[in-house]
Design a protein around this motif. Structure first.
Motif, PDB file in Angstrom:
ATOM      1  N   GLU A 170       0.845  -1.186   0.000  1.00  0.00           N
ATOM      2  CA  GLU A 170       0.000   0.000   0.000  1.00  0.00           C
ATOM      3  C   GLU A 170       0.885   1.243   0.000  1.00  0.00           C
ATOM      4  O   GLU A 170       1.872   1.314   0.719  1.00  0.00           O
ATOM      5  CB  GLU A 170      -0.892   0.006   1.247  1.00  0.00           C
ATOM      6  CG  GLU A 170      -1.893  -1.150   1.286  1.00  0.00           C
ATOM      7  CD  GLU A 170      -2.727  -1.115   2.551  1.00  0.00           C
ATOM      8  OE1 GLU A 170      -2.803  -0.003   3.167  1.00  0.00           O
ATOM      9  OE2 GLU A 170      -3.281  -2.147   2.935  1.00  0.00           O
ATOM     10  N   LYS A 171       0.488   2.218  -0.794  1.00  0.00           N
ATOM     11  CA  LYS A 171       1.236   3.465  -0.867  1.00  0.00           C
ATOM     12  C   LYS A 171       1.241   4.160   0.485  1.00  0.00           C
ATOM     13  O   LYS A 171       0.214   4.249   1.158  1.00  0.00           O
ATOM     14  CB  LYS A 171       0.619   4.398  -1.919  1.00  0.00           C
ATOM     15  CG  LYS A 171       0.894   3.990  -3.344  1.00  0.00           C
ATOM     16  CD  LYS A 171       2.362   4.159  -3.697  1.00  0.00           C
ATOM     17  CE  LYS A 171       2.621   3.837  -5.162  1.00  0.00           C
ATOM     18  NZ  LYS A 171       4.044   3.965  -5.494  1.00  0.00           N
ATOM     19  N   GLY A 172       2.412   4.652   0.888  1.00  0.00           N
ATOM     20  CA  GLY A 172       2.544   5.392   2.131  1.00  0.00           C
ATOM     21  C   GLY A 172       2.624   4.540   3.381  1.00  0.00           C
ATOM     22  O   GLY A 172       2.821   5.081   4.467  1.00  0.00           O
ATOM     23  N   LYS A 173       2.507   3.220   3.256  1.00  0.00           N
ATOM     24  CA  LYS A 173       2.560   2.354   4.430  1.00  0.00           C
ATOM     25  C   LYS A 173       3.969   1.798   4.617  1.00  0.00           C
ATOM     26  O   LYS A 173       4.626   1.412   3.650  1.00  0.00           O
ATOM     27  CB  LYS A 173       1.557   1.211   4.295  1.00  0.00           C
ATOM     28  CG  LYS A 173       1.483   0.315   5.526  1.00  0.00           C
ATOM     29  CD  LYS A 173       0.401  -0.743   5.395  1.00  0.00           C
ATOM     30  CE  LYS A 173       0.355  -1.642   6.624  1.00  0.00           C
ATOM     31  NZ  LYS A 173      -0.714  -2.667   6.524  1.00  0.00           N
ATOM     32  N   THR A 174       4.414   1.736   5.873  1.00  0.00           N
ATOM     33  CA  THR A 174       5.743   1.207   6.196  1.00  0.00           C
ATOM     34  C   THR A 174       5.629  -0.252   6.627  1.00  0.00           C
ATOM     35  O   THR A 174       4.788  -0.596   7.457  1.00  0.00           O
ATOM     36  CB  THR A 174       6.393   2.034   7.331  1.00  0.00           C
ATOM     37  OG1 THR A 174       6.545   3.393   6.882  1.00  0.00           O
ATOM     38  CG2 THR A 174       7.752   1.472   7.687  1.00  0.00           C
ATOM     39  N   TYR A 175       6.488  -1.083   6.062  1.00  0.00           N
ATOM     40  CA  TYR A 175       6.531  -2.511   6.388  1.00  0.00           C
ATOM     41  C   TYR A 175       7.892  -2.837   7.002  1.00  0.00           C
ATOM     42  O   TYR A 175       8.924  -2.311   6.558  1.00  0.00           O
ATOM     43  CB  TYR A 175       6.323  -3.363   5.131  1.00  0.00           C
ATOM     44  CG  TYR A 175       4.988  -3.169   4.470  1.00  0.00           C
ATOM     45  CD1 TYR A 175       3.916  -3.998   4.751  1.00  0.00           C
ATOM     46  CD2 TYR A 175       4.805  -2.135   3.544  1.00  0.00           C
ATOM     47  CE1 TYR A 175       2.687  -3.826   4.134  1.00  0.00           C
ATOM     48  CE2 TYR A 175       3.576  -1.947   2.924  1.00  0.00           C
ATOM     49  CZ  TYR A 175       2.524  -2.802   3.231  1.00  0.00           C
ATOM     50  OH  TYR A 175       1.307  -2.612   2.624  1.00  0.00           O
ATOM     51  N   ARG A 176       7.885  -3.705   7.987  1.00  0.00           N
ATOM     52  CA  ARG A 176       9.136  -4.115   8.652  1.00  0.00           C
ATOM     53  C   ARG A 176       9.288  -5.621   8.576  1.00  0.00           C
ATOM     54  O   ARG A 176       8.319  -6.366   8.720  1.00  0.00           O
ATOM     55  CB  ARG A 176       9.146  -3.636  10.102  1.00  0.00           C
ATOM     56  CG  ARG A 176       9.197  -2.119  10.240  1.00  0.00           C
ATOM     57  CD  ARG A 176       9.084  -1.663  11.677  1.00  0.00           C
ATOM     58  NE  ARG A 176       9.235  -0.220  11.794  1.00  0.00           N
ATOM     59  CZ  ARG A 176       8.260   0.658  11.592  1.00  0.00           C
ATOM     60  NH1 ARG A 176       7.049   0.229  11.277  1.00  0.00           N
ATOM     61  NH2 ARG A 176       8.495   1.947  11.715  1.00  0.00           N
ATOM     62  N   PHE A 177      10.535  -6.054   8.356  1.00  0.00           N
ATOM     63  CA  PHE A 177      10.830  -7.475   8.198  1.00  0.00           C
ATOM     64  C   PHE A 177      12.074  -7.836   9.001  1.00  0.00           C
ATOM     65  O   PHE A 177      12.967  -7.004   9.194  1.00  0.00           O
ATOM     66  CB  PHE A 177      11.114  -7.821   6.726  1.00  0.00           C
ATOM     67  CG  PHE A 177       9.973  -7.573   5.789  1.00  0.00           C
ATOM     68  CD1 PHE A 177       9.123  -8.601   5.415  1.00  0.00           C
ATOM     69  CD2 PHE A 177       9.752  -6.306   5.256  1.00  0.00           C
ATOM     70  CE1 PHE A 177       8.080  -8.378   4.525  1.00  0.00           C
ATOM     71  CE2 PHE A 177       8.714  -6.075   4.370  1.00  0.00           C
ATOM     72  CZ  PHE A 177       7.869  -7.117   4.008  1.00  0.00           C
ATOM     73  N   VAL A 178      12.142  -9.073   9.447  1.00  0.00           N
ATOM     74  CA  VAL A 178      13.382  -9.648   9.989  1.00  0.00           C
ATOM     75  C   VAL A 178      13.711 -10.870   9.140  1.00  0.00           C
ATOM     76  O   VAL A 178      12.816 -11.535   8.597  1.00  0.00           O
ATOM     77  CB  VAL A 178      13.246 -10.037  11.475  1.00  0.00           C
ATOM     78  CG1 VAL A 178      13.082  -8.811  12.348  1.00  0.00           C
ATOM     79  CG2 VAL A 178      12.103 -11.014  11.690  1.00  0.00           C
ATOM     80  N   GLY A 179      14.983 -11.171   9.011  1.00  0.00           N
ATOM     81  CA  GLY A 179      15.359 -12.310   8.188  1.00  0.00           C
ATOM     82  C   GLY A 179      16.835 -12.612   8.269  1.00  0.00           C
ATOM     83  O   GLY A 179      17.518 -12.264   9.241  1.00  0.00           O
ATOM     84  N   ALA A 180      17.350 -13.263   7.243  1.00  0.00           N
ATOM     85  CA  ALA A 180      18.738 -13.689   7.201  1.00  0.00           C
ATOM     86  C   ALA A 180      19.249 -13.593   5.768  1.00  0.00           C
ATOM     87  O   ALA A 180      18.467 -13.601   4.812  1.00  0.00           O
ATOM     88  CB  ALA A 180      18.876 -15.121   7.717  1.00  0.00           C
ATOM     89  N   ARG A 181      20.574 -13.512   5.645  1.00  0.00           N
ATOM     90  CA  ARG A 181      21.196 -13.441   4.331  1.00  0.00           C
ATOM     91  C   ARG A 181      22.380 -14.397   4.260  1.00  0.00           C
ATOM     92  O   ARG A 181      23.008 -14.725   5.265  1.00  0.00           O
ATOM     93  CB  ARG A 181      21.685 -12.028   4.025  1.00  0.00           C
ATOM     94  CG  ARG A 181      22.874 -11.607   4.861  1.00  0.00           C
ATOM     95  CD  ARG A 181      23.484 -10.293   4.397  1.00  0.00           C
ATOM     96  NE  ARG A 181      22.524  -9.196   4.414  1.00  0.00           N
ATOM     97  CZ  ARG A 181      22.848  -7.935   4.162  1.00  0.00           C
ATOM     98  NH1 ARG A 181      24.104  -7.624   3.884  1.00  0.00           N
ATOM     99  NH2 ARG A 181      21.928  -6.985   4.204  1.00  0.00           N
ATOM    100  N   TYR A 182      22.677 -14.812   3.014  1.00  0.00           N
ATOM    101  CA  TYR A 182      23.914 -15.524   2.702  1.00  0.00           C
ATOM    102  C   TYR A 182      24.514 -14.861   1.476  1.00  0.00           C
ATOM    103  O   TYR A 182      23.790 -14.539   0.518  1.00  0.00           O
ATOM    104  CB  TYR A 182      23.653 -17.007   2.414  1.00  0.00           C
ATOM    105  CG  TYR A 182      24.847 -17.680   1.760  1.00  0.00           C
ATOM    106  CD1 TYR A 182      25.919 -18.113   2.526  1.00  0.00           C
ATOM    107  CD2 TYR A 182      24.906 -17.829   0.373  1.00  0.00           C
ATOM    108  CE1 TYR A 182      27.032 -18.691   1.933  1.00  0.00           C
ATOM    109  CE2 TYR A 182      26.014 -18.407  -0.228  1.00  0.00           C
ATOM    110  CZ  TYR A 182      27.072 -18.839   0.556  1.00  0.00           C
ATOM    111  OH  TYR A 182      28.183 -19.397  -0.041  1.00  0.00           O
TER     112      TYR A 182
END
Length: 213
Positions: free
Chosen positions: A1-13
């Protein structure tokens, strides 16, 4: 959605490839080195832009390999073995161009700093007559008086000091890179990333996965 902030946690390789031709800009010898790295990351996304903060570990290990400075004389060859590790704190800034609700093209760059630790061993090396290979010297003058000089103490498992002890091993190392890739979000709470890029350490190929908070 426009103007909405989303937060994520995760991992990388990430697989970082340090090609021999880059090493060859500064030294003779060496070889292509593959660096495996991984760690957690936290992402904030809004309006097709995301900020990824990563805290990750990279192992710059290298088996004993002949090296010398590009402008050094023939008797300066050494056998170098790396057990260097780096813990990076980095930030990736990525813009997205969506093709479908699930798929998007990512592009941007990253910056950060790494804390360097681990041993870097250097041993004076000699080349036997008629051979193209270099071998570690035993001691000054042994087994070759030309190659195994007494102008340094790089014998018997010598470990290069860090900058803090007036050596040449860095204490910190910067991370600067440009990158692109694809983002796949099949569910509102899950997103995956495939990254490719180039930075101060060489080329890298990465995978990331996020869970939405």
């Amino acid at each position: 959605e426009k103007g909405k902030t989303y937060r994520f946690v995760g991992a990388r390789y990430r697989l970082i490839v340090v090609p021999q031709f880059i090493i060859g800009l500064f030294a003779e010898g060496g070889k292509t080195v593959s660096v495996h790295s991984f760690g957690p990351e936290f992402a904030v996304r809004k309006d097709d832009f995301e900020f990824n903060f990563g805290l990750w570990y990279a192992a710059y290990s290298m088996d004993p390999t002949p090296f010398k400075g590009k402008d050094d004389e023939e008797d300066a060859w050494e056998i170098v073995e790396s057990e260097i590790k780096v813990v990076y704190a980095t930030a990736d800034f990525l813009w997205s161009h969506p093709f479908t609700p699930e798929w998007a093209l990512n592009y941007g760059g990253g910056a950060g700093i790494g804390l360097v630790f681990g041993a870097l061993h250097r041993t004076q090396a000699f080349r036997p007559l008629g051979s193209d290979e270099y071998f570690p010297c035993v001691a000054p003058g042994n087994p070759d008086g030309f190659y195994c000089g007494g102008d340094n103490d790089h014998y018997g498992g010598y470990e290069e000091p860090s900058w803090a002890d007036s050596g040449s091993k860095p204490v910190i190392f910067p991370w600067l890179a440009v990158q692109t890739g694809v983002r796949y979000k099949p569910h509102r709470n899950f997103a995956a990333r495939l990254d490719v890029g180039f930075g101060l350490s060489g080329f890298f190929f990465g995978l990331g996965a996020h869970y939405g908070l």
